[in-house]
Design a protein around this motif. Structure first.
Motif, PDB file in Angstrom:
ATOM      1  N   HIS A   1       0.730  -1.089   0.076  1.00 18.88           N
ATOM      2  CA  HIS A   1       0.007   0.156  -0.029  1.00 18.88           C
ATOM      3  C   HIS A   1       0.770   1.200  -0.072  1.00 18.88           C
ATOM      4  O   HIS A   1       0.555   2.397   0.655  1.00 18.88           O
ATOM      5  N   PHE A   2       1.836   1.222  -0.820  1.00 19.64           N
ATOM      6  CA  PHE A   2       2.622   2.542  -0.800  1.00 19.64           C
ATOM      7  C   PHE A   2       1.911   3.633  -1.504  1.00 19.64           C
ATOM      8  O   PHE A   2       1.071   3.545  -2.354  1.00 19.64           O
ATOM      9  N   GLY A   3       2.111   4.723  -0.920  1.00 21.23           N
ATOM     10  CA  GLY A   3       1.394   6.003  -0.982  1.00 21.23           C
ATOM     11  C   GLY A   3       0.465   6.300   0.149  1.00 21.23           C
ATOM     12  O   GLY A   3      -0.019   7.385   0.177  1.00 21.23           O
TER      13      GLY A   3
ATOM     14  N   ASN B   1     -10.418   3.518   2.725  1.00 17.00           N
ATOM     15  CA  ASN B   1     -10.709   2.430   2.711  1.00 17.00           C
ATOM     16  C   ASN B   1     -10.369   1.497   3.964  1.00 17.00           C
ATOM     17  O   ASN B   1      -9.385   1.484   4.481  1.00 17.00           O
ATOM     18  N   LYS B   2     -11.487   0.694   4.539  1.00 18.14           N
ATOM     19  CA  LYS B   2     -10.925   0.061   5.837  1.00 18.14           C
ATOM     20  C   LYS B   2      -9.978  -0.915   5.801  1.00 18.14           C
ATOM     21  O   LYS B   2      -9.434  -1.439   6.828  1.00 18.14           O
ATOM     22  N   LEU B   3      -9.548  -1.565   4.674  1.00 19.06           N
ATOM     23  CA  LEU B   3      -8.314  -2.400   4.409  1.00 19.06           C
ATOM     24  C   LEU B   3      -7.149  -1.923   5.249  1.00 19.06           C
ATOM     25  O   LEU B   3      -6.086  -2.679   5.140  1.00 19.06           O
ATOM     26  N   ILE B   4      -6.941  -0.588   5.186  1.00 19.99           N
ATOM     27  CA  ILE B   4      -5.731   0.074   5.524  1.00 19.99           C
ATOM     28  C   ILE B   4      -5.631  -0.044   7.139  1.00 19.99           C
ATOM     29  O   ILE B   4      -4.595  -0.373   7.482  1.00 19.99           O
ATOM     30  N   SER B   5      -6.739   0.174   7.989  1.00 19.06           N
ATOM     31  CA  SER B   5      -6.692   0.345   9.104  1.00 19.06           C
ATOM     32  C   SER B   5      -7.712  -0.196   9.788  1.00 19.06           C
ATOM     33  O   SER B   5      -7.893   0.127  11.077  1.00 19.06           O
ATOM     34  N   GLY B   6      -8.705  -1.077   9.500  1.00 18.75           N
ATOM     35  CA  GLY B   6      -9.580  -1.534   9.958  1.00 18.75           C
ATOM     36  C   GLY B   6      -9.369  -2.559  11.177  1.00 18.75           C
ATOM     37  O   GLY B   6      -8.408  -3.318  10.757  1.00 18.75           O
ATOM     38  N   ALA B   7     -10.125  -2.485  12.155  1.00 16.97           N
ATOM     39  CA  ALA B   7      -9.831  -3.257  13.315  1.00 16.97           C
ATOM     40  C   ALA B   7     -10.126  -4.759  13.038  1.00 16.97           C
ATOM     41  O   ALA B   7      -9.410  -5.670  13.451  1.00 16.97           O
ATOM     42  N   GLU B   8     -10.796  -4.930  11.968  1.00 13.15           N
ATOM     43  CA  GLU B   8     -11.311  -6.234  11.541  1.00 13.15           C
ATOM     44  C   GLU B   8     -10.127  -7.044  10.812  1.00 13.15           C
ATOM     45  O   GLU B   8     -10.005  -8.220  10.907  1.00 13.15           O
ATOM     46  N   ASP B   9      -9.329  -6.456  10.339  1.00 15.01           N
ATOM     47  CA  ASP B   9      -8.090  -6.981   9.529  1.00 15.01           C
ATOM     48  C   ASP B   9      -7.083  -7.377  10.464  1.00 15.01           C
ATOM     49  O   ASP B   9      -6.205  -8.438   9.945  1.00 15.01           O
TER      50      ASP B   9
ATOM     51  N   TRP C   1       2.891  -4.972   4.595  1.00 10.81           N
ATOM     52  CA  TRP C   1       4.049  -4.283   5.009  1.00 10.81           C
ATOM     53  C   TRP C   1       3.510  -3.092   5.520  1.00 10.81           C
ATOM     54  O   TRP C   1       4.287  -1.776   5.176  1.00 10.81           O
ATOM     55  N   ILE C   2       2.545  -2.879   6.533  1.00  4.02           N
ATOM     56  CA  ILE C   2       2.405  -1.752   7.038  1.00  4.02           C
ATOM     57  C   ILE C   2       2.620  -1.826   8.490  1.00  4.02           C
ATOM     58  O   ILE C   2       3.219  -0.878   9.126  1.00  4.02           O
ATOM     59  N   GLY C   3       2.194  -3.015   9.099  1.00  2.00           N
ATOM     60  CA  GLY C   3       2.355  -3.157  10.653  1.00  2.00           C
ATOM     61  C   GLY C   3       3.282  -4.426  10.659  1.00  2.00           C
ATOM     62  O   GLY C   3       3.858  -4.717  11.859  1.00  2.00           O
ATOM     63  N   TYR C   4       3.181  -5.383   9.967  1.00  2.00           N
ATOM     64  CA  TYR C   4       3.821  -6.713  10.087  1.00  2.00           C
ATOM     65  C   TYR C   4       4.994  -7.016   9.390  1.00  2.00           C
ATOM     66  O   TYR C   4       5.913  -7.485   9.931  1.00  2.00           O
TER      67      TYR C   4
END
Length: 250
Positions: free
Chosen positions: A14-16, A169-177, A229-232
């Motif tokens: 998710h670069f950018g 979009n929820k896929l970037i930071s949604g708790a569900e993910d 490659w955002i948090g993990y």
């Protein structure tokens, strides 16, 4: 596979996002990883959402990502196969990668066999039961008419608008993910089990979920979700026999 070589898998960079400045350290880290694995990489699979948004106009592509694109070009020029699977954030990928980088682009799951081990590989979005709202939305966005309409927006307007909506979009930071739903409730696990009813695969490798997962489906089949490659900063490694997740900590 060549002796002592490995096949690497990564997804959901998710670069950018959320901004170019905030994304830049992650890009540097990813480029360092690519540079590190080139010594023994037999092939590299990128399973989608490399960019938080990507759209190819006839003569224009989104600004930025020079270091990532340059490193991928270097790897290809060195003879390392690189494969790219379109994700839901870069689903408007055209032929830029194929023409400029000589990297094949896949819009659907693909089957591969390495050292006698069978793989089903893809991004993972829209698979399995449920999520009907997203599936309807994807049909709209992948419709050629929708792409044609967006193409008429000036790039400065179209890209800015799309980047804003993509970051939301929820896929970037949604708790569900980041919440494991349980083996029986993970929709990609259900999808894999359904596939196993008609075909045998040793490994299912997907992204999209943003949660690193390794799940034994049966005695001979394994599902791996690559995380992000955002948090993990996780990635998959196949050494010719086994497939496992590792974390890049540099």
């Amino acid at each position: 596979m060549k002796p002592n070589s490995k096949i690497y898998f990564a997804s959901d960079q998710h670069f950018g996002a959320p901004t170019a400045a905030a994304s830049f350290p992650r890009e540097q880290k990813f480029v360092a990883w690519l540079d590190e694995i080139k010594k023994d990489a037999d092939a590299i699979f990128l399973l989608g959402d490399l960019f938080d948004f990507w759209f190819e106009y006839k003569t224009v592509v989104p600004k930025g990502f020079v270091r990532v694109l340059g490193k991928l070009a270097e790897l290809k020029d060195a003879g390392i196969p690189v494969y790219f699977f379109v994700g839901n954030h870069d689903l408007w990928m055209g032929d830029y990668f194929e023409k400029e980088l000589n990297i094949p682009v896949y819009h659907n799951n693909q089957e591969f066999t390495f050292n006698g081990k069978s793989f089903l590989i893809g991004h993972g979005d829209g698979k399995g039961p449920g999520d009907k709202g997203y599936k309807r939305m994807k049909k709209i966005f992948t419709n050629p008419f929708s792409k044609w309409l967006f193409n008429w927006l000036h790039p400065d307007i179209g890209v800015k608008l799309a980047q804003y909506l993509s970051v939301k979009n929820k896929l970037i930071s949604g708790a569900e993910d980041v919440k494991f739903l349980g083996k029986d409730n993970e929709w990609l696990v259900q999808y894999c089990n359904r596939k196993l009813a008609t075909n045998q695969y040793d490994f299912f490798v997907f992204g999209h979920r943003h949660l690193p997962l390794e799940i034994e489906l049966n005695a001979t089949s394994k599902y791996v979700n690559l995380g992000d490659w955002i948090g993990y900063f996780t990635y998959g490694v196949f050494d010719g026999e086994t497939m496992k997740l590792e974390t890049y900590t540099r």
